[in-house]
Scaffold this motif. Structure first.
Motif, PDB file in Angstrom:
ATOM      1  N   GLY A  45     -13.601  -9.007   4.044  1.00 22.64           N
ATOM      2  CA  GLY A  45     -14.427  -7.977   3.067  1.00 22.64           C
ATOM      3  C   GLY A  45     -13.893  -8.328   2.538  1.00 22.64           C
ATOM      4  N   THR A  46     -13.850  -6.923   1.026  1.00 16.84           N
ATOM      5  CA  THR A  46     -14.029  -7.709  -0.618  1.00 16.84           C
ATOM      6  C   THR A  46     -12.519  -7.108  -0.843  1.00 16.84           C
ATOM      7  OG1 THR A  46     -14.743  -5.199  -0.990  1.00 16.84           O
ATOM      8  CG2 THR A  46     -16.204  -6.633  -1.558  1.00 16.84           C
ATOM      9  N   VAL A  47     -12.207  -8.338  -1.580  1.00 18.22           N
ATOM     10  CA  VAL A  47     -10.544  -7.859  -2.257  1.00 18.22           C
ATOM     11  C   VAL A  47     -10.028  -7.584  -3.460  1.00 18.22           C
ATOM     12  CG1 VAL A  47      -8.173  -9.417  -2.579  1.00 18.22           C
ATOM     13  CG2 VAL A  47      -9.601  -9.887  -0.274  1.00 18.22           C
ATOM     14  N   HIS A  48      -8.996  -6.112  -3.760  1.00 20.53           N
ATOM     15  CA  HIS A  48      -9.109  -5.997  -5.200  1.00 20.53           C
ATOM     16  C   HIS A  48      -8.005  -5.797  -5.802  1.00 20.53           C
ATOM     17  CE1 HIS A  48     -13.480  -3.708  -4.081  1.00 20.53           C
ATOM     18  NE2 HIS A  48     -12.846  -4.553  -2.847  1.00 20.53           N
ATOM     19  N   MET A  49      -7.268  -5.092  -6.722  1.00 18.23           N
ATOM     20  CA  MET A  49      -6.083  -4.503  -6.577  1.00 18.23           C
ATOM     21  C   MET A  49      -6.196  -3.469  -6.072  1.00 18.23           C
ATOM     22  SD  MET A  49      -5.405  -6.516 -10.819  1.00 18.23           S
ATOM     23  CE  MET A  49      -5.124  -8.043 -10.894  1.00 18.23           C
ATOM     24  N   ILE A  50      -5.104  -2.385  -6.188  1.00 11.74           N
ATOM     25  CA  ILE A  50      -5.041  -0.893  -5.831  1.00 11.74           C
ATOM     26  C   ILE A  50      -3.960  -0.381  -6.747  1.00 11.74           C
ATOM     27  CG2 ILE A  50      -5.599  -2.118  -3.750  1.00 11.74           C
ATOM     28  CD1 ILE A  50      -3.002  -0.565  -2.666  1.00 11.74           C
ATOM     29  N   LEU A  51      -4.663   1.326  -6.995  1.00  9.74           N
ATOM     30  CA  LEU A  51      -3.555   1.304  -7.277  1.00  9.74           C
ATOM     31  C   LEU A  51      -3.654   3.248  -6.391  1.00  9.74           C
ATOM     32  CD1 LEU A  51      -6.524   0.338  -9.952  1.00  9.74           C
ATOM     33  CD2 LEU A  51      -4.729   0.612 -11.698  1.00  9.74           C
ATOM     34  N   PRO A  52      -2.562   3.786  -7.824  1.00 12.76           N
ATOM     35  CA  PRO A  52      -2.315   4.789  -7.331  1.00 12.76           C
ATOM     36  C   PRO A  52      -3.825   6.298  -7.363  1.00 12.76           C
ATOM     37  CG  PRO A  52       0.054   4.620  -8.132  1.00 12.76           C
ATOM     38  CD  PRO A  52      -1.237   3.671  -9.021  1.00 12.76           C
ATOM     39  N   LYS A  53      -3.455   7.142  -6.013  1.00 18.53           N
ATOM     40  CA  LYS A  53      -4.791   7.972  -6.244  1.00 18.53           C
ATOM     41  C   LYS A  53      -4.872   8.867  -7.569  1.00 18.53           C
ATOM     42  CE  LYS A  53      -7.665   8.362  -3.007  1.00 18.53           C
ATOM     43  NZ  LYS A  53      -8.844   8.106  -2.876  1.00 18.53           N
TER      44      LYS A  53
ATOM     45  N   VAL B 111      -5.601  -7.062  -1.219  1.00 15.46           N
ATOM     46  CA  VAL B 111      -5.774  -5.542  -0.345  1.00 15.46           C
ATOM     47  C   VAL B 111      -7.660  -6.405   0.357  1.00 15.46           C
ATOM     48  CG1 VAL B 111      -5.757  -3.395  -0.043  1.00 15.46           C
ATOM     49  CG2 VAL B 111      -4.047  -5.316  -0.975  1.00 15.46           C
ATOM     50  N   LEU B 112      -7.609  -6.386   0.950  1.00 12.27           N
ATOM     51  CA  LEU B 112      -8.945  -5.621   1.383  1.00 12.27           C
ATOM     52  C   LEU B 112      -9.712  -4.197   1.501  1.00 12.27           C
ATOM     53  CD1 LEU B 112      -9.559  -7.862   4.853  1.00 12.27           C
ATOM     54  CD2 LEU B 112     -11.020  -7.627   2.975  1.00 12.27           C
ATOM     55  N   ARG B 113     -10.765  -3.828   0.753  1.00  9.51           N
ATOM     56  CA  ARG B 113     -10.921  -2.662   0.823  1.00  9.51           C
ATOM     57  C   ARG B 113     -11.500  -2.150   2.415  1.00  9.51           C
ATOM     58  NH1 ARG B 113     -14.513  -0.084  -4.118  1.00  9.51           N
ATOM     59  NH2 ARG B 113     -14.130   1.937  -4.215  1.00  9.51           N
TER      60      ARG B 113
ATOM     61  N   ILE C 170       0.787  -1.605   0.153  1.00 12.72           N
ATOM     62  CA  ILE C 170       0.245  -0.171   0.313  1.00 12.72           C
ATOM     63  C   ILE C 170       0.801   1.033   0.085  1.00 12.72           C
ATOM     64  CG2 ILE C 170      -1.441   1.280   0.920  1.00 12.72           C
ATOM     65  CD1 ILE C 170      -3.186  -1.703   2.182  1.00 12.72           C
ATOM     66  N   PRO C 171       1.708   1.566   0.818  1.00 11.89           N
ATOM     67  CA  PRO C 171       2.621   2.493   0.838  1.00 11.89           C
ATOM     68  C   PRO C 171       3.414   2.923  -0.812  1.00 11.89           C
ATOM     69  CG  PRO C 171       3.064   1.603   2.846  1.00 11.89           C
ATOM     70  CD  PRO C 171       2.054   0.744   1.675  1.00 11.89           C
ATOM     71  N   GLY C 172       4.246   1.356  -0.819  1.00 12.46           N
ATOM     72  CA  GLY C 172       5.031   1.523  -2.775  1.00 12.46           C
ATOM     73  C   GLY C 172       3.503   2.073  -3.475  1.00 12.46           C
ATOM     74  N   VAL C 173       2.161   1.741  -3.958  1.00 11.54           N
ATOM     75  CA  VAL C 173       1.179   2.339  -4.512  1.00 11.54           C
ATOM     76  C   VAL C 173       1.145   3.660  -4.064  1.00 11.54           C
ATOM     77  CG1 VAL C 173      -0.647   1.344  -5.527  1.00 11.54           C
ATOM     78  CG2 VAL C 173       0.788  -0.088  -4.641  1.00 11.54           C
ATOM     79  N   GLU C 174       0.689   4.110  -2.702  1.00  8.52           N
ATOM     80  CA  GLU C 174       0.101   5.653  -2.806  1.00  8.52           C
ATOM     81  C   GLU C 174       1.465   6.459  -3.501  1.00  8.52           C
ATOM     82  OE1 GLU C 174      -1.005   7.440   1.489  1.00  8.52           O
ATOM     83  OE2 GLU C 174       0.106   5.624   1.665  1.00  8.52           O
ATOM     84  N   SER C 175       2.854   5.929  -3.089  1.00 10.75           N
ATOM     85  CA  SER C 175       3.502   7.460  -3.211  1.00 10.75           C
ATOM     86  C   SER C 175       3.486   7.215  -5.178  1.00 10.75           C
ATOM     87  CB  SER C 175       4.785   6.388  -2.514  1.00 10.75           C
ATOM     88  OG  SER C 175       5.735   5.415  -3.199  1.00 10.75           O
ATOM     89  N   GLY C 176       3.091   6.182  -5.899  1.00 12.25           N
ATOM     90  CA  GLY C 176       3.555   6.158  -7.259  1.00 12.25           C
ATOM     91  C   GLY C 176       4.536   5.332  -7.097  1.00 12.25           C
ATOM     92  N   ARG C 177       4.977   5.063  -6.489  1.00 10.30           N
ATOM     93  CA  ARG C 177       6.323   4.344  -7.117  1.00 10.30           C
ATOM     94  C   ARG C 177       5.770   2.869  -8.234  1.00 10.30           C
ATOM     95  NH1 ARG C 177       9.826   0.521  -3.067  1.00 10.30           N
ATOM     96  NH2 ARG C 177      11.279  -1.303  -4.586  1.00 10.30           N
ATOM     97  N   PHE C 178       5.074   2.504  -7.645  1.00  9.44           N
ATOM     98  CA  PHE C 178       4.170   1.441  -8.376  1.00  9.44           C
ATOM     99  C   PHE C 178       2.677   1.532  -9.337  1.00  9.44           C
ATOM    100  CE2 PHE C 178       7.093  -0.545  -5.302  1.00  9.44           C
ATOM    101  CZ  PHE C 178       7.332  -1.349  -6.039  1.00  9.44           C
TER     102      PHE C 178
END
Length: 267
Positions: free
Chosen positions: A224-232, A96-98, A81-89
């Motif tokens: 809960g529900t599981v998802h792929m995640i992306l930067p904002k 990842v649970l929502r 999550i930190p890696g995606v949040e920062s835009g590195r990924f």
């Protein structure tokens, strides 16, 4: 070597060395979940290997449908999550649970599957505590039983909250594997476990040693529900990923991948 053949080989080597950006191929940096023992060699742990293989298969299929080159970086869950949040990924694939807190940090794709917790019991304990005239055993109906849970988990917190009213004895363990062992050794009547862990741990036991008891539980943090995640800032990419996932479900590819590695999630 003949001149024409030599020239052809040289051209192939040059093209292979050209970076993706120069050939017009998009690249995505993808964070995927690394379980213990999956860094470079097979771990011998069926859960770890199946999760790593599932993440890899889903990622490769989504990237194929997006016509992009994906560079996967396996890492511990806490770094995804930190890696995606920062835009590195640009994409994170790691069960990842929502949650409301995470929605403030990253974008979520369409749902992959639902995560839940399940009671696990031996055939004897299930028969003994199943209500008369009922085909289903439910956690909230249990009284005066011992329930094993891994310490510090949502399962432990939930059982501890209802223990006094339901006269339950909470058997805390250091790992989810120990919770199952308490059940098998007769020191607990049931174990409350994440469904994924329970499924793979039971695969390692003799057939019929333990089974799921009662319905899947998702309330109060048990699932809960599981998802792929992306930067904002990647709303357009999220739309592409969602379209790829939808197409995978329509043609059955998604279901085939899930059934291969985690058949209990295929419904």
């Amino acid at each position: 070597m003949r001149p024409l053949l030599h020239a052809t080989l040289c051209m192939m080597l040059v093209l292979a060395a050209v970076p993706a950006a120069a050939t017009g191929t998009r690249e995505l940096q993808v964070a995927t979940l690394r379980m213990a023992g999956t860094e470079s060699t097979p771990s011998g742990n069926v859960e770890s290997d199946a999760i790593a293989d599932l993440n890899d298969a889903l990622t490769r299929e989504v990237c194929r449908r997006l016509a992009v080159r994906c560079n996967q970086q396996p890492m511990p869950f806490a770094e995804i999550i930190p890696g995606v949040e920062s835009g590195r990924f640009q994409l994170g694939v790691g069960n990842v649970l929502r949650t409301p807190e995470r929605e403030e940090r990253v974008l979520f794709s369409n749902m992959l599957w639902r995560s839940s917790s399940r009671l696990v019991g031996t055939p004897q304990s299930i028969r003994k505590h199943r209500p008369e005239g009922s085909s289903e055993l439910r956690l909230e109906s249990l009284r005066n039983v011992r329930i094993a849970v891994e310490r510090g988990t949502q399962q432990q917190r939930y059982v501890s909250r209802v223990a006094a009213d339901n006269r339950l004895a909470v058997v805390e363990t250091t790992t989810v594997k120990d919770a199952l062992q308490q059940l098998l050794d007769g020191r607990a009547d049931f174990a409350l476990m994440p469904i994924r862990s329970a499924y793979f741990l039971m695969l390692q036991q003799p057939a019929g040693a333990a089974d799921f008891a009662g319905p899947a539980l998702t309330e109060q943090g048990l699932g809960g529900t599981v998802h792929m995640i992306l930067p904002k800032g990647e709303q357009a990419l999220r739309s592409e990923v969602d379209a790829a996932l939808d197409a995978m479900r329509r043609d059955g590819t998604f279901q085939r991948i899930i059934r291969r590695y985690m058949p209990f999630l295929a419904d």
